[in-house]
Design an enzyme around this catalytic site. Sequence first.
Site, PDB file in Angstrom:
ATOM      1  N   GLU A 108      43.121  44.131  26.019  1.00 51.83           N
ATOM      2  CA  GLU A 108      42.758  45.140  25.018  1.00 51.83           C
ATOM      3  C   GLU A 108      43.470  46.467  25.287  1.00 51.83           C
ATOM      4  O   GLU A 108      43.864  47.165  24.352  1.00 51.83           O
ATOM      5  CB  GLU A 108      41.230  45.316  24.993  1.00 51.83           C
ATOM      6  N   GLU A 128      36.325  36.684  27.212  1.00 50.69           N
ATOM      7  CA  GLU A 128      34.955  37.218  27.232  1.00 50.69           C
ATOM      8  C   GLU A 128      33.915  36.166  26.879  1.00 50.69           C
ATOM      9  O   GLU A 128      32.801  36.174  27.409  1.00 50.69           O
ATOM     10  CB  GLU A 128      34.844  38.408  26.265  1.00 50.69           C
TER      11      GLU A 128
HETATM   12  C1  3H9 Z   1      35.827  42.196  29.528  1.00 51.38           C
HETATM   13  O1  3H9 Z   1      36.947  42.484  29.797  1.00 51.38           O
HETATM   14  C2  3H9 Z   1      34.974  42.911  28.529  1.00 51.38           C
HETATM   15  C3  3H9 Z   1      35.774  43.796  27.599  1.00 51.38           C
HETATM   16  O2  3H9 Z   1      36.245  43.053  26.504  1.00 51.38           O
HETATM   17  C4  3H9 Z   1      34.951  44.889  27.006  1.00 51.38           C
HETATM   18  C5  3H9 Z   1      34.428  45.945  27.912  1.00 51.38           C
HETATM   19  C6  3H9 Z   1      33.753  47.050  27.167  1.00 51.38           C
HETATM   20  N1  3H9 Z   1      35.771  42.326  37.482  1.00 51.38           N
HETATM   21  O3  3H9 Z   1      39.118  34.659  40.668  1.00 51.38           O
HETATM   22  P1  3H9 Z   1      39.573  35.213  41.944  1.00 51.38           P
HETATM   23  C7  3H9 Z   1      37.037  39.492  41.571  1.00 51.38           C
HETATM   24  S1  3H9 Z   1      35.038  40.912  30.309  1.00 51.38           S
HETATM   25  C8  3H9 Z   1      35.349  42.411  38.756  1.00 51.38           C
HETATM   26  O4  3H9 Z   1      39.157  34.542  43.188  1.00 51.38           O
HETATM   27  P2  3H9 Z   1      42.291  34.599  41.217  1.00 51.38           P
HETATM   28  C9  3H9 Z   1      36.420  38.169  41.946  1.00 51.38           C
HETATM   29  O5  3H9 Z   1      35.021  38.234  41.887  1.00 51.38           O
HETATM   30  C10 3H9 Z   1      36.159  40.459  31.611  1.00 51.38           C
HETATM   31  N2  3H9 Z   1      35.756  41.578  39.731  1.00 51.38           N
HETATM   32  O6  3H9 Z   1      41.163  35.418  41.971  1.00 51.38           O
HETATM   33  C11 3H9 Z   1      36.936  37.989  43.338  1.00 51.38           C
HETATM   34  O7  3H9 Z   1      36.155  38.812  44.194  1.00 51.38           O
HETATM   35  P3  3H9 Z   1      35.842  38.354  45.678  1.00 51.38           P
HETATM   36  C12 3H9 Z   1      37.238  39.618  31.097  1.00 51.38           C
HETATM   37  C13 3H9 Z   1      36.616  40.628  39.391  1.00 51.38           C
HETATM   38  O8  3H9 Z   1      43.563  35.216  41.619  1.00 51.38           O
HETATM   39  C14 3H9 Z   1      38.335  38.594  43.276  1.00 51.38           C
HETATM   40  O9  3H9 Z   1      38.327  39.455  42.121  1.00 51.38           O
HETATM   41  N3  3H9 Z   1      38.010  39.141  32.214  1.00 51.38           N
HETATM   42  C15 3H9 Z   1      37.079  40.476  38.087  1.00 51.38           C
HETATM   43  O10 3H9 Z   1      42.071  33.153  41.391  1.00 51.38           O
HETATM   44  C16 3H9 Z   1      39.436  37.571  43.095  1.00 51.38           C
HETATM   45  O11 3H9 Z   1      39.096  36.734  41.976  1.00 51.38           O
HETATM   46  C17 3H9 Z   1      37.750  37.966  32.788  1.00 51.38           C
HETATM   47  O12 3H9 Z   1      36.841  37.284  32.415  1.00 51.38           O
HETATM   48  C18 3H9 Z   1      36.624  41.370  37.108  1.00 51.38           C
HETATM   49  N4  3H9 Z   1      37.055  41.300  35.831  1.00 51.38           N
HETATM   50  O13 3H9 Z   1      42.046  34.878  39.661  1.00 51.38           O
HETATM   51  C19 3H9 Z   1      38.648  37.575  33.915  1.00 51.38           C
HETATM   52  N5  3H9 Z   1      37.927  39.416  38.044  1.00 51.38           N
HETATM   53  O14 3H9 Z   1      37.174  38.258  46.353  1.00 51.38           O
HETATM   54  C20 3H9 Z   1      37.848  37.071  35.073  1.00 51.38           C
HETATM   55  C21 3H9 Z   1      37.987  38.941  39.295  1.00 51.38           C
HETATM   56  O15 3H9 Z   1      34.943  39.407  46.200  1.00 51.38           O
HETATM   57  N6  3H9 Z   1      38.660  36.857  36.247  1.00 51.38           N
HETATM   58  N7  3H9 Z   1      37.201  39.659  40.117  1.00 51.38           N
HETATM   59  O16 3H9 Z   1      35.159  37.025  45.538  1.00 51.38           O
HETATM   60  C22 3H9 Z   1      39.478  35.803  36.383  1.00 51.38           C
HETATM   61  O17 3H9 Z   1      39.626  34.994  35.497  1.00 51.38           O
HETATM   62  C23 3H9 Z   1      40.191  35.649  37.682  1.00 51.38           C
HETATM   63  O18 3H9 Z   1      39.452  36.355  38.655  1.00 51.38           O
HETATM   64  C24 3H9 Z   1      41.640  36.184  37.692  1.00 51.38           C
HETATM   65  C25 3H9 Z   1      42.173  36.163  39.137  1.00 51.38           C
HETATM   66  C26 3H9 Z   1      42.488  35.278  36.812  1.00 51.38           C
HETATM   67  C27 3H9 Z   1      41.695  37.614  37.204  1.00 51.38           C
END
Ligand code: 3H9
Length: 704
Positions: A108, A128
Site C-alpha cells: 500500500e 491481509e
Molecule cells: C497489514 O499490512 C494491514 C494494512 O493493510 C493496514 C494497516 C492499517 N509485523 O515469517 P518470518 C516477524 S496486515 C510484525 O519467520 P520470513 C515474525 O513474527 C500485514 N512482525 O520470516 C518473525 O518474528 P520472530 C500484512 C512481523 O523471511 C520475523 O518477523 N503483511 C511481520 O520467512 C520473521 O518472520 C503480512 O501479512 C509483521 N508484518 O518471511 C505479512 N511479518 O523472528 C506477514 C513478520 O520474532 N509476514 N514478522 O518470530 C510474512 O508473510 C512473512 O513474515 C514475510 C517474511 C514474508 C514478511
Amino acid sequence: MGSAVAVVRYAQHGAILVVTIDNAPVNALGAEVRRGLVDAIAAAEAAPGVAAVLIVGAGRNFIGGADIREFGKPPVAPLLPDVCQRIEACSKPVIAAIHGVALGGGLEVALAAHYRLALGGAKLGLPEVLLGLLPGAGGTQRAPRLIGAQAALDMMLTGRQLGAAEARALGLVDKLGVDAADPLEQGLAYAAELVAAHAPARRTRDADRLADVAASQAAIDAARSSTAKQARGLFSPLKIIDAVQGALDLPFDQGMALERALFVQCLDSPQRAGLVHAFFAEREVVKAPETRVAQPRPIASIGIVGGGTMGAGITVAALDAGLPVTMIEVDAAALARGRALVEKVYDGQVAKGRMTAAAKATTMARYTGSTAYDALAQVDLVIEAVFEDMAVKQAVFAQLDRVCKPGAVLATNTSYLDIDQIAASTTRPADVVGLHFFSPANIMKLLEIVVPERTAPEVVATAFALAKLLRKTPVRAGVCDGFIGNRILAVYRTAADHMLEDGASPYQIDAAVRAFGYPMGPYQMSDLAGGDIGWATRKRRAPTRDPRARYVQIADRLCERGWFGQKTGRGYYLYADGARSGTPDPEVAAIVDAERQRAGVRARSFTDDEIMRRYMAAMINEGANVVHEGIALRPLDVDVTFVHGYGFPRYRGGPMHYADTIGLDQVLADIRTFAQDDPVFWNASPLLVELVERGENFASLNQA
Ligand code: 3H9
C-alpha cells in the site's frame, strides 16, 4: 540533509531524496516507521534541491506490512492510511524500489508512491485476508483503480504473492529491475530517468482501470457469489468485496472512509485475533528449546524404511525438497509397490499439468530403492515407517543400528508406540527421535517431533531443520500414548461417541462440527481414515482401559461387519460405487438404536450448540492435561497441532486460543456440569482448575 532516526533514514543523492526503511526483521510499518515516513516526505517538500523521492527497504525486503503486533492495541498516530495519503499528495514524484517482499501495508505504501520499480525476485501481495483483515491503507481503493476490479479482488481474496513479472503485466508496477542487483542503485537510476523526463507526481487515486463500470461490476458480482460459497464462515472476504464496491461507487475520499470503517470491523473481530494468534504461534513452534542451544547436523540424504502409504508420502516430501532418498523394503515386490506409490503422486501432478514429465524424471532420479539395509550406510537421517508393532519396529532399529554411520539420525514415524522403548533397542538412543507425519505425508503440514528422554539436543535441532527443509510445521511433543494430537483426538472422539449413544446421530454431530468451521466431522474423518485403524487402537487399549469408564461399542459393531468407511463402500455413511462423499445409512441408525437399547440408554435430543460445547470441552480439557504434563511445551503448540493436523478452523486460532475466547471459567463450569452424569470421563484438568483459580488464561502460558 539527513536524519539519524533509526528506523527511517533519509539522505540526498543528488536531486533524489533516498528514504530507507530499516526496521528489522521485515521493515514492518510500526508507529516509529510511520512517523519517519511522514517526516521524510515533509523534508522532501521543504528542500528546494530535491526533485524526487525514492523509498527503499534495508535488508532482504522492501516492507513486510503493517506491524502485526500492534493489532488489538490502541492505534497510534499517524495511521498508515494517512501516511499513504501524505506520500501520494507529495508534490514531487515519489518512487518505490521494491525488492524481496512488499506485502499488505508495504504494498500500500508502494501504491501510494507515484512510480514503482520491482526487482526480478520481488513478491507483491495483499495478504491481509489471511489475518482476517482487509487492506486498510488504501489498498482496496487504489489497487482496483490501478489494475482493475478483477485482478485486485483476486489478490485481496486469495492473499497470494505475485511475482514481479506478473505484477508488471497487471500494471501493478511500472518497471522491472534486475534481480540480484542493488535496489538502491536501480531505484536511483529509475528516479533519475523520471526526473530527466519531467515525470509528474502521478497519483494512483486518479488511475482509471475502473472506468468500465459494467465490467467492474460484473467482476465484483462474480467475486461475491463465489466468495459466498467458498468463504466458509470467514468474515473479512465479504468486507473486501464491499470495499471494492465502494471503490467503484464512491469518490476516492469517501471510499477511503468506507475502507477504514470496514477495516476496523475486521480488526475488532475474533477471527482477526484467531488468525494473528495462528500466525505468531506458527513462528513460535519452530523455536523449541533444543534449537536455541544446539546446532543441527547436516542433512544431505535420507533413508526411508517402508514403502507403504506413509513411507511413500514421506519419500515424496523429501524428494520435493530436493533430497536424495533411499527406500528400503523387504522384497522386490514390496519395493516395486513403494516406488509405484511415489510415482503415482507425480503422475497425478503431470496429468493435472502441475509438473512436466521431464521434472518428474529429474525428481525420480533422486530416488533409489533397495532391499538391503546396507544401502543406508551413508545416509544422514533415516525415517522408519513400517507396521505399527513394537517388535517389528525394534527389529528395524536393530538393523539401522548395525548399518548406519555414526551420527546418523534414526527417526520413527510411529503414531503412538513408546519411542523410549524403540530407542532402548539400539546402542545409540541419543540419535533416536520420533517424526510423526500425517497422512497424506506429502501434503499435510504438521510434523510432530517426538522427543524421548535420551535424545541429544542436536538430534532434536536436526529434526526441526528437516521440518524446515520439507516445509512442514513442526511441533515438539513428549512421549505418551498418541503424543499431542492423537491423544487429544481420542478424548474428544470419545465425547462424540457418548453423544452418539445418548441420542445424537453421527450425521448431526458431523454437521455441527462442520458448522463450527471444520472441513469435515469426526465420523466422516473416521470413514476417510478407515475405521479399522481406530478399531486396532481400541483393542490395544482394552486391557488398560479404566473398568469404570463408559465404553461405547457402536464403532466396534460397524467394524465387525467389515464397514471400515470409504475403502469398503460403507462405514458411518454409504459410499455408492466408490463415491467420495457418503450418504446417511439407515442401517447404521438401526445399529445405533440397538446399541442404545443394549446399554440401557434412553435417547435424548441434542442441540448443535450442546454438541459443540461437549466436543470442545473434551478437547480443551485434554489439551490442558497435555500442557500440564509437559507433553506440549505451551498451549500454542496444541493450537498449531490442531490447526495443521486435524482441520481445526484456523480463524478460531486453535482449541486453546478458542478456550480463552469463551473463558476458561465457562469451560470449567461446563465440565463440572457434564461430570454430574459421568465423573470418570469429565475429570477437570488440574491446569484448567489452577488457571481459573488464578484468573489467568492459556495465553499467559504462551509467553516464553
Ligand atoms: C497489514 O499490512 C494491514 C494494512 O493493510 C493496514 C494497516 C492499517 N509485523 O515469517 P518470518 C516477524 S496486515 C510484525 O519467520 P520470513 C515474525 O513474527 C500485514 N512482525 O520470516 C518473525 O518474528 P520472530 C500484512 C512481523 O523471511 C520475523 O518477523 N503483511 C511481520 O520467512 C520473521 O518472520 C503480512 O501479512 C509483521 N508484518 O518471511 C505479512 N511479518 O523472528 C506477514 C513478520 O520474532 N509476514 N514478522 O518470530 C510474512 O508473510 C512473512 O513474515 C514475510 C517474511 C514474508 C514478511
